[in-house]
Each structure stands twice: as structure tokens, then as C-alpha cells.
Design a protein around this motif. Structure first.
Motif, PDB file in Angstrom:
ATOM      1  N   ILE A  79      -4.294  47.137 -10.920  1.00  0.00           N
ATOM      2  CA  ILE A  79      -4.662  47.435 -12.307  1.00  0.00           C
ATOM      3  C   ILE A  79      -5.770  46.508 -12.787  1.00  0.00           C
ATOM      4  N   GLY A  80      -6.311  46.840 -13.953  1.00  0.00           N
ATOM      5  CA  GLY A  80      -7.459  46.135 -14.504  1.00  0.00           C
ATOM      6  C   GLY A  80      -7.275  44.637 -14.600  1.00  0.00           C
ATOM      7  N   GLY A  81      -8.277  43.906 -14.144  1.00  0.00           N
ATOM      8  CA  GLY A  81      -8.249  42.459 -14.172  1.00  0.00           C
ATOM      9  C   GLY A  81      -7.532  41.835 -12.992  1.00  0.00           C
ATOM     10  N   GLN A  82      -6.890  42.681 -12.155  1.00  0.00           N
ATOM     11  CA  GLN A  82      -6.159  42.183 -10.995  1.00  0.00           C
ATOM     12  C   GLN A  82      -6.635  42.840  -9.700  1.00  0.00           C
ATOM     13  N   GLU A  83      -7.862  43.324  -9.690  1.00  0.00           N
ATOM     14  CA  GLU A  83      -8.385  44.059  -8.529  1.00  0.00           C
ATOM     15  C   GLU A  83      -8.900  43.107  -7.443  1.00  0.00           C
ATOM     16  N   TYR A  84      -8.107  42.097  -7.095  1.00  0.00           N
ATOM     17  CA  TYR A  84      -8.562  41.072  -6.146  1.00  0.00           C
ATOM     18  C   TYR A  84      -8.700  41.635  -4.730  1.00  0.00           C
ATOM     19  N   LYS A 108     -12.157  42.314  -2.690  1.00  0.00           N
ATOM     20  CA  LYS A 108     -12.339  41.748  -1.340  1.00  0.00           C
ATOM     21  C   LYS A 108     -12.763  42.828  -0.355  1.00  0.00           C
ATOM     22  N   LYS A 109     -12.144  44.011  -0.444  1.00  0.00           N
ATOM     23  CA  LYS A 109     -12.479  45.114   0.450  1.00  0.00           C
ATOM     24  C   LYS A 109     -13.905  45.597   0.207  1.00  0.00           C
ATOM     25  N   ILE A 110     -14.290  45.730  -1.042  1.00  0.00           N
ATOM     26  CA  ILE A 110     -15.646  46.181  -1.387  1.00  0.00           C
ATOM     27  C   ILE A 110     -16.684  45.187  -0.876  1.00  0.00           C
ATOM     28  N   LEU A 111     -16.448  43.910  -1.119  1.00  0.00           N
ATOM     29  CA  LEU A 111     -17.382  42.884  -0.640  1.00  0.00           C
ATOM     30  C   LEU A 111     -17.508  42.932   0.879  1.00  0.00           C
ATOM     31  N   SER A 112     -16.386  43.086   1.563  1.00  0.00           N
ATOM     32  CA  SER A 112     -16.393  43.117   3.021  1.00  0.00           C
ATOM     33  C   SER A 112     -17.188  44.305   3.554  1.00  0.00           C
ATOM     34  N   THR A 126     -13.337  40.377 -11.350  1.00  0.00           N
ATOM     35  CA  THR A 126     -12.952  41.171 -10.182  1.00  0.00           C
ATOM     36  C   THR A 126     -13.922  42.315  -9.902  1.00  0.00           C
ATOM     37  N   GLY A 127     -15.114  42.284 -10.495  1.00  0.00           N
ATOM     38  CA  GLY A 127     -16.121  43.303 -10.228  1.00  0.00           C
ATOM     39  C   GLY A 127     -17.080  42.877  -9.127  1.00  0.00           C
ATOM     40  N   VAL A 128     -17.976  43.795  -8.753  1.00  0.00           N
ATOM     41  CA  VAL A 128     -18.977  43.545  -7.715  1.00  0.00           C
ATOM     42  C   VAL A 128     -20.296  44.197  -8.130  1.00  0.00           C
ATOM     43  N   PHE A 130     -19.648  48.013  -9.310  1.00  0.00           N
ATOM     44  CA  PHE A 130     -18.219  48.284  -9.114  1.00  0.00           C
ATOM     45  C   PHE A 130     -17.486  47.580 -10.255  1.00  0.00           C
ATOM     46  N   GLN A 131     -17.055  48.350 -11.236  1.00  0.00           N
ATOM     47  CA  GLN A 131     -16.545  47.768 -12.478  1.00  0.00           C
ATOM     48  C   GLN A 131     -15.029  47.763 -12.575  1.00  0.00           C
ATOM     49  N   PRO A 132     -14.428  46.634 -12.931  1.00  0.00           N
ATOM     50  CA  PRO A 132     -12.982  46.574 -13.161  1.00  0.00           C
ATOM     51  C   PRO A 132     -12.606  47.027 -14.572  1.00  0.00           C
ATOM     52  N   SER A 133     -11.320  47.254 -14.774  1.00  0.00           N
ATOM     53  CA  SER A 133     -10.698  47.330 -16.110  1.00  0.00           C
ATOM     54  C   SER A 133     -11.209  48.433 -17.026  1.00  0.00           C
ATOM     55  N   GLU A 134     -11.563  49.585 -16.482  1.00  0.00           N
ATOM     56  CA  GLU A 134     -11.979  50.675 -17.374  1.00  0.00           C
ATOM     57  C   GLU A 134     -10.810  51.206 -18.187  1.00  0.00           C
TER      58      GLU A 134
END
Length: 389
Positions: free
Chosen positions: A29-34, A38-42, A57-59, A133-137
Motif C-alpha cells: 500500500i501507499g508509502g510502503q512500496e519498498y 526495489k524490484k523496479i530499480l533492479s 518509495t517512488g522511482v 513510478f509514483q507511490p500513494s495514488e
């Protein structure tokens, strides 16, 4: 360029589907997309890009062309919902109580596919593609403002985004050339009465009775106080009062939502809510408090940018497969990006009755026809290329 782009997208289709299923399996959930971050960065680093963390938690990542030019941003939201997943699929959520029941897993996967396509044609690019890649929409006040504060829109000339949309059949795309999605506001009314025994209502000020009158009166606001040209919705979602059948409670809590496209309509509706509560509570001997929370601005597409998106959509999907929609009363914090630069938001159809893919957004059995992922990637890649020109 159309055929090469289509072939590049087809070559990445299995990857995009795999990413979508990964995110569906491990929602956050929003704000906890750790883990999601990590997967997106990888995945971005694996194809030779240099992404950076943003807004917690965005990229954000850029693909710079070999020639100078404009900068076009493409945004995807990545957060899930606090819903128990009920699909009978191998990619059902492994995180109890969490589910990608809105399609953000597909949004993140499509943006990764878009990254791979642009990386493949980087030498031919004139300009820059920025992927957000945006978190917390899903949570007020939304993650868009934090991404903007972290530089997501710096130097951008245009921005596009898409929502995978269950009401549209797979193979179709929906768009507007102006208002697209409404401002999602919420309100809470707490009615304070005086409780007592259910057999002696004359000794009480019944907040349930008062609240019921308020609910009925609120439903008259849009029809009686706004022009027929004003698109607006007022709906009630919560009415809580009491714990026992024979006790009149002290208070009642009412919660609802207001959806509008103009500031004047928003102000009129909230003024009417306050006036109705004042009148009914005063006549009944009750008091009240009204708390309001204004959500995102309305999503309003730039006509020129929408024109480019619609044109490439017709080339990708077919002339008849791109439909102009009436504005939807749901909300989206993509609106904040559009306040910074010209932008367009589109709907990509994912429904498929033949496959039983009919459950609506935010339903625990929500799913998608994954062929839509290829449609979304190709339309957004092609639209971004058009906007670079």
C-alpha cells in the motif's frame, strides 16, 4: 517507425506480463512500496539505466536520446489497496489483506516495458523520456505532489499517463479533450444529540432521526443548487449511530463524498451542506460539526496533447477503437502533473466478458485481460514519440 515499435512491444510482452503478475503477487500500500521500489530499480538497472529513488518509495529514470530535444514524462502509479485478494490465479496476492484491485500492478509493469522499448531505440531518440513510478495514488493527499517536489516535472514539456479500465473492453481506448476525472472530496458530519431510553424519545434529541433528515436533504443539493451544466455528485457512504436496539444514542456520524469539476460547484455544495446541517440541527435541538477534506484537482486533458494521443491510439488499435468518453466522477492525482505542464490521461480497456473478466475496480476478484498491457505500452510509446516531435 510504427512496425518496429509494434515488434519491440511484442518482444517485451512476456516480460510485461511477468512483471504485472509479480506486482499482483506482492502488493504494497501507499508509502510502503519498498519491495515494489526495489524490484523496479533492479529491472531498470538490468537494462542499463540509472534510476533514482524519489519521494520515499517512488522511482524516476530518464532515457536520454542521442540528439537534444523536448522532454516527455510518462507516469505510472504503483500502490495497492487494503483488500483481501480473492482471484483463483497463481498470481493471487501473497500479502494478506492487500491486493492490486485497481490495476496499478499493470501500470508499473507497462512502464517497465516502456523503459525497455525506449532503451532499444535510444540511439534514434531526439529528446528525453522521463519515467515516473509514483507511490500513494490511492491515499490523500496522493504521492504526485511529493514526486513533483522531488523534481519529477523539472524541465518536462508534456506528460501522459494511463489507467487500465475495466468498463472498457480490451482492444479499446477512452479519452477526452478536456475534463476527464473529477475532484474527489470527502466530508464527515457528527450530529450531537442527547441519548436516552428508546421507550421515552421525548426525553432525548435523537441523532439518528436528525441524521436521517440531513441525509435526505443532502441528496437534493445537486439538483436544486447547481446548473444543469455543472457535473457533480454527492453520495453518502457511512451512517453510524448506536449499539443497542432500545437505546437512543448521543451522536451519529455521517460520511460522504463530493465530486465536482469546478471550484464554484465545490464551494456551492459545501456551503449547502453546512446550511442544511445548521437548519435541521437547530430545528431539532441538536448540534453538529462538519469536517471536509478536499482531494485532488480535476483531471483536465490538454486538447493538443490529447489529439496526439488519440491519433496514435487509432493507428495502434484501429479508428473505431478509440472512443471519446464522458467525464468520469472518479479522481486521480495525475491532475497535479497537469497543473505543471500540458498533459493527457487515457483509459486502456481491460474488460473481457468472454473470459469472465467483469469484476469492477476495487473488487477483491478484479482482474484484467493482459493483452491490454501490450496495447498500453504501444500507445504510450508512440504518443511520447509524437510529443517529442
Amino acid at each position: 517507425m510504427r512496425k518496429p515499435i509494434h515488434e519491440l512491444v511484442e518482444a517485451q510482452y512476456d516480460f510485461v506480463v511477468a512483471m504485472r503478475r509479480y506486482f499482483r503477487t506482492f502488493p504494497e500500500i501507499g508509502g510502503q512500496e519498498y519491495g515494489t521500489q526495489k524490484k523496479i530499480l533492479s529491472e531498470l538497472k538490468a537494462i542499463g539505466l540509472e534510476p533514482r529513488q524519489a519521494a520515499g518509495t517512488g522511482v524516476i529514470v530518464e532515457i536520454n536520446g542521442s540528439k537534444p530535444g523536448k522532454t516527455v514524462a510518462i507516469r505510472a502509479d504503483i500502490d495497492a489497496l487494503p483488500i483481501q485478494d480473492e482471484i483463483n490465479q497463481p498470481y493471487c496476492s501473497q500479502h494478506a489483506g492487500l491486493c492490486h484491485a485497481c490495476g496499478h500492478d499493470g501500470h508499473a509493469a507497462m512502464l517497465l516495458g516502456i523503459a525497455k522499448v525506449f532503451k532499444a531505440i535510444q540511439a534514434e531518440l531526439a529528446g528525453t523520456i522521463r519515467l515516473i513510478f509514483q507511490p500513494s495514488e490511492e491515499q490523500f493527499p496522493g504521492g504526485a505532489l511529493d514526486m513533483i517536489a522531488d523534481g519529477a516535472m523539472h524541465g518536462v514539456d508534456a506528460v501522459i499517463g494511463a489507467h487500465l479500465w475495466q468498463p472498457l473492453e480490451v482492444g479499446t481506448m477512452g479519452i477526452t479533450y478536456g475534463p476527464m476525472m473529477a475532484s474527489p472530496d470527502q466530508f464527515t458530519i457528527t450530529v450531537q444529540g442527547c441519548g436516552g431510553h428508546g421507550s421515552m424519545p421525548y426525553q432525548t434529541v435523537d441523532p439518528i432521526h436528525v441524521g436521517a433528515q440531513i441525509v435526505l436533504a443532502l441528496k437534493t443539493i445537486t439538483g436544486s443548487n447547481l446548473s444543469a451544466n455543472d457535473l457533480a455528485v454527492l453520495s453518502m457512504g457511512v451512517f453510524k449511530a448506536g449499539d443497542a436496539f432500545n437505546i437512543i444514542p448521543d451522536s451519529a456520524v455521517l460520511q460522504g463524498t463530493v465530486r465536482t469539476f469546478s471550484q464554484s460547484a465545490r464551494e456551492t455544495i459545501f456551503a449547502c451542506i453546512d446550511r442544511i446541517c445548521t437548519g435541521i440541527c437547530s430545528a431539532s435541538g441538536a448540534t453538529y460539526t462538519l469536517e471536509s477534506c478536499h482531494g485532488f484537482p480535476p483531471v483536465v486533458n490538454n486538447p493538443q496533447v490529447a489529439g496526439v494521443v488519440a491519433t496514435v491510439g487509432k493507428e495502434v488499435l484501429g479508428e473505431s477503437q478509440v472512443v471519446e468518453l464522458s467525464p468520469a466522477m472518479v479522481g486521480e492525482d495525475f491532475a497535479y502533473y497537469q497543473q505543471q505542464v500540458p498533459g493527457c490521461f487515457m483509459f486502456i480497456g481491460i474488460g473481457n466478458k468472454a473470459k469472465g473478466i467483469t469484476y469492477p475496480h476495487h473488487h477483491p476478484k478484479f482482474d484484467m485481460d493482459e493483452q491490454a498491457l501490450a496495447h498500453g505500452v504501444e500507445v504510450m510509446v508512440s504518443a511520447a514519440l509524437g510529443l517529442l516531435k
